[in-house]
Design an enzyme around this catalytic site. Structure first.
Site, short mmCIF file in Angstrom:
data_model
loop_
_atom_site.label_atom_id
_atom_site.label_comp_id
_atom_site.label_asym_id
_atom_site.label_seq_id
_atom_site.Cartn_x
_atom_site.Cartn_y
_atom_site.Cartn_z
N HIS A 50 0.85 -1.19 0.00
CA HIS A 50 0.00 0.00 0.00
C HIS A 50 0.88 1.25 0.00
O HIS A 50 2.09 1.17 0.21
CB HIS A 50 -0.94 0.00 1.21
CG HIS A 50 -0.26 -0.02 2.54
ND1 HIS A 50 -0.26 -1.11 3.39
CD2 HIS A 50 0.48 0.92 3.18
CE1 HIS A 50 0.42 -0.84 4.47
NE2 HIS A 50 0.89 0.39 4.38
P1 TYD Z 1 -2.23 -3.60 7.46
O1 TYD Z 1 -1.96 -2.13 7.37
O2 TYD Z 1 -3.06 -4.23 6.41
O3 TYD Z 1 -0.84 -4.34 7.58
P2 TYD Z 1 0.24 -4.56 6.45
O4 TYD Z 1 -0.07 -3.56 5.38
O5 TYD Z 1 1.55 -4.30 7.12
O6 TYD Z 1 0.16 -5.95 5.99
O7 TYD Z 1 -2.88 -3.87 8.86
C1 TYD Z 1 -3.43 -5.10 9.24
C2 TYD Z 1 -4.67 -4.86 10.08
O8 TYD Z 1 -4.36 -4.14 11.27
C3 TYD Z 1 -5.71 -4.03 9.34
O9 TYD Z 1 -6.98 -4.55 9.65
C4 TYD Z 1 -5.56 -2.67 9.93
C5 TYD Z 1 -5.09 -2.92 11.34
N1 TYD Z 1 -4.19 -1.88 11.86
C6 TYD Z 1 -4.65 -1.05 12.89
O10 TYD Z 1 -5.79 -1.16 13.36
N2 TYD Z 1 -3.79 -0.11 13.39
C7 TYD Z 1 -2.54 0.06 12.90
O11 TYD Z 1 -1.78 0.93 13.39
C8 TYD Z 1 -2.09 -0.79 11.82
C9 TYD Z 1 -0.71 -0.62 11.23
C10 TYD Z 1 -2.95 -1.74 11.34
#
Ligand code: TYD
Length: 135
Positions: A50
């Protein structure tokens, strides 16, 4: 300057061991509103995929190693993160992916704002369209 430049962090370690400091606004170009970290990432799992619209972040691999891919829509670069004494800035509108986490990898991320799903661009083609519309 490269997207994947690793920034030396303020390291005050001595013969007792390591000590690295990150002060919002001083060692980082933003105030820290959120800290999160990735641990126990399973083998073959990649994360990220992302870009953010406004969020600024710094990532530091404080244990083990992983690869960070950064892509501004024109250039795609990869860097191995394996030092707790160097960090990488993830600025807005930079697509990023993390791959090849070692079992012991702890990736610490300092962020300029609290979590907001509306700040994410999760579809690569949407990201490219926005970046290219700007230039
Ligand atoms: P995501 O951003 O998709 O992780 P990555 O891109 O590193 O694989 O996050 C995974 C899940 O956690 C998603 O449902 C969003 C949640 N999340 C939060 O609630 N707070 C946060 O600070 C982060 C980074 C993720």
């Amino acid at each position: 300057m490269f997207l994947t430049d690793l920034i030396p962090l303020r390291t005050l370690g001595d013969d007792r061991g390591g000590l690295t400091v990150l002060e919002g606004g001083n060692d980082l170009p933003f105030e820290i509103k959120r800290v999160y970290y990735l641990t126990r990432t399973k083998p073959k799992v990649s994360r990220g995929f992302h870009a953010h619209i406004a969020l600024r972040q710094m990532a530091v691999c404080i244990s083990g190693e992983c690869e960070m891919v950064m892509d501004d829509g024109y250039l795609r670069e990869t860097v191995l993160m394996n030092s707790s004494e160097r960090g990488i800035l993830i600025e807005p509108m930079v697509w990023h992916e993390m791959h090849n986490f070692s079992e012991d990898c702890v990736l610490l991320v300092l962020a300029s704002d609290i979590y907001d799903e509306a700040d994410y661009i999760r579809i690569y083609d949407d990201f490219l369209e926005i970046v290219r519309a700007k230039s």
